[in-house]
Design a protein around this motif. Sequence first.
Motif, short mmCIF file in Angstrom:
data_model
loop_
_atom_site.label_atom_id
_atom_site.label_comp_id
_atom_site.label_asym_id
_atom_site.label_seq_id
_atom_site.Cartn_x
_atom_site.Cartn_y
_atom_site.Cartn_z
N ASN A 70 -7.15 -6.70 -6.56
CA ASN A 70 -5.82 -6.21 -7.05
C ASN A 70 -4.90 -5.74 -6.19
N LYS A 71 -5.73 -5.06 -5.07
CA LYS A 71 -4.84 -4.35 -4.09
C LYS A 71 -5.08 -4.90 -2.68
N ARG B 94 -10.58 -12.60 -6.11
CA ARG B 94 -9.29 -12.23 -6.22
C ARG B 94 -9.42 -10.47 -5.98
N LYS C 102 -1.50 -8.24 -12.93
CA LYS C 102 -1.67 -8.44 -14.26
C LYS C 102 -1.09 -7.46 -15.04
N ILE D 138 0.88 -1.26 -0.09
CA ILE D 138 0.05 0.00 -0.09
C ILE D 138 0.95 1.28 -0.15
N GLY D 139 0.86 2.26 -0.69
CA GLY D 139 1.39 3.28 -0.99
C GLY D 139 1.28 4.03 -2.22
N PRO E 82 -12.23 -4.37 3.27
CA PRO E 82 -13.54 -4.18 2.97
C PRO E 82 -14.35 -5.50 2.37
N MET E 83 -13.58 -6.38 1.61
CA MET E 83 -14.17 -7.72 1.41
C MET E 83 -14.85 -8.40 2.81
N ASN F 69 -1.24 -2.31 7.87
CA ASN F 69 -1.52 -1.27 6.91
C ASN F 69 -3.20 -1.27 6.52
N VAL G 289 -5.43 -3.14 -0.11
CA VAL G 289 -6.40 -2.12 0.51
C VAL G 289 -7.93 -2.59 0.55
N ASP G 290 -8.27 -3.60 -0.52
CA ASP G 290 -9.42 -3.85 -0.67
C ASP G 290 -9.73 -5.17 -0.08
N LYS H 219 -0.64 -3.53 -10.12
CA LYS H 219 -1.45 -4.77 -10.34
C LYS H 219 -0.50 -5.79 -10.97
#
Lengths: 326, 231
Positions: free
Chosen positions: B152-153, B150, B59, B31-32, B159-160, B178, B155-156, B57
Motif C-alpha cells: 500500500n505504501k 503489491r 484502495k 511518504i509523509g 523492506p520487501m 525517501n 515505505v514498504d 492507500k
Amino acid sequence: MNPSRFICLKQTAFLLIMGFAWMIPSMSGWGKDVLIVLSGDDSFKNFASKLEAELSDYQVERLEVNTDSDYPIYKKTIETVKPKVLILLDNISVKFAQKLNQSGQSHKAIASMALNLKRLLADDPHIAGVAYEVPGYTVVSSFKKYVKPELEKIVVIYREEEFHTFVKDAKTQLASSGVELIPVKIDGFAHLPKKMNRIIKKHLTRNPENADAFWLINDNKLLTKDNFASIWITSARKNKLPILCGLKNFVNPSLGFCTFAAIPSEAGLASQVSDYVFSVIDEGALPADIGVDYLLETKFYIDETKYKHFEFSITDKHRYLIEFVK
Amino acid sequence: MIQRLTFLCVLALLVAPRLRAESVGVYVPFIGDIRVIQNAFKNDPAFRGKTVTVFSKFKDFKGMSKISKFDFAILPSSYGRYYKDYVAIGQLKKGDVPDQKYLLLSLKNKISIKNLAKGTVGLVDEVGRRKTKSLIKDLFAGSVFKQIKRVNKPVDLFPMLVLGNADFIIISQRNLANVKESKAYTIDSSEAVSLPQIYRRQGTKSSQDWLTKIKRETLMTLDFSEVEVFK
C-alpha cells in the motif's frame, strides 16, 4: 384435471424448486471463493473481519476450529464449501490443512497469525503465508532509522533449535543496514533455568559485547513466569541498554521493560494476506510461488520515560510514525 | 398547504446540489504524515468551500469514490490510463519538471531477462490490484515476472527486497530517495511518465479557476511545487 388448476400446480412446483435451489448454496456455502479457518479468540475474529473487508469482491465464509476434535468438521466443511483458497489463522488450522493435504486432498491456502510459519511451511507446496513474528530487521532498522541513528551493534539471546533461520536471516538483513547482530545461543540452557538466567542477566546488566541495544525475541521458553519479574524486569530497570521487542504491552513506563516495540499492523497484514489470495484466485499463482513472507507493515511504540532517560531525539519528520507510551 | 410543501420539497431538491460543498479526493503514493497534508489543504484558501480528503492507500480512495464520486481528484497520472470516471485538467510539477521515471531495482547486480521471468516483483498498488499487471507491462514492456506482490505504501518497498519477499521492486524516482535503506542496483528504467495530475469528475463542468490559486506550501507537502492547467 382442470387446466387452470394444472397451471397453478406447475407454478407452485416451479417456485418450490427455485426456492430450494436458492437455499442450497446458502445452506451449504457451496462454491465460495475463500474459507477463513480461525480459532474462536477475539483477536482472530477481529482480524477475520478486516480480511473480509479486504476481500469484499469475493464470497467469503468462516469456520471456527478450537480443538483437535474439530478436525472432522473442518474436513467436511472443506468438502462442502470447496473454496478456491483457504485462509488459515492460528496454528491449529495450519495443522488441520497439512493433515488433509497429506491425505491426498490438497487445497491452496494462505496462512498467518500462527507461530513459526517459516519453519512449519518450509517444504509445504500447498500453503503460502505471512509469518506473524516481526522480523529483527524491521524492529532494529526502524529503531536505528527513527530513534538511534548511531546504532551499530545489537545483541540477541535465542534458542538455536527454534529460531535458527529467524536469527540467521536477521543477521544478514541487518548487515545491509550497517548493523552487526551478535547472537547468543542458549541451547541446552533453556532446561537449566539458573544458567539461562545468568546469561540473560549478564547481557542486560553488564553488556559484555558493548552493544548499543538488545533485541528480544518473543519466546516463552526464554521469558517464563518464573524469570520475568526477577530477571528480565529487574535487569531492564537498570537501563544499561535499550531493549527492542515485538509486544506492545512490554512498552510501559510502569513496567520499565522494553524501550521500543514494533508490532504487526493488523490492517497491513490483512492487506498482505488478501493480496496473496488475489494472486491465487485471479492471477493463477501457486502457493509455492508465493512462499512464506515476512510481514511488512508494523506499528511502533516507545516508552517515553526511557526515551528521556536514553536522551533519544526523534525528528519531527518521523514523529507521527511512533506512538509515545506515557 | 400540500401544494406549498410540494413546492418547498422540489425547491430543496433543485437547490441542494448547488449548496453542497465540492469534494476533492487526494491519493498520491508518497511518504509523509497524512495529517500534515490534510491540514495544508484544509487551510489553503484555494480549497475554501471544498471538502478535501487525503488517502494514504489507493484502495481507500477507490472505495470512497465508489460510494460517492469526488468532484475533483489528485491522482497518479496512470489513473487516467485505466479508468475513465475522471478527466485530467491539470499537471503537478516539481520545479519545471512534469514527469519522472520508474525504476526496476534489485539487490543483485547481474540480472538477465531470464532472471526476471523467474522472479517476484513488488510495487505500490497505485491503480488497483486488477490493473497492476497492465501498469507493469506499460512501464516495462517486455519484462515478464513470475509473481507480482503489491504494497500500500512506498515505505514498504525496500523492506520487501531486504526481507526477501520480492526479488525486484518498481519504484518511482521521487520516492526512491525517501525509502532507500541500502545499496540496490537499477536493472531497468521506464520511459518518463507524467507526475500526478488533477482530475475533474467525468461529465461535470465545475469551475477549475482554483487550480492556479493553490499555494506552493500546500503542494510542497506532497513534494510538488507548481500546477500547470490544461487548456
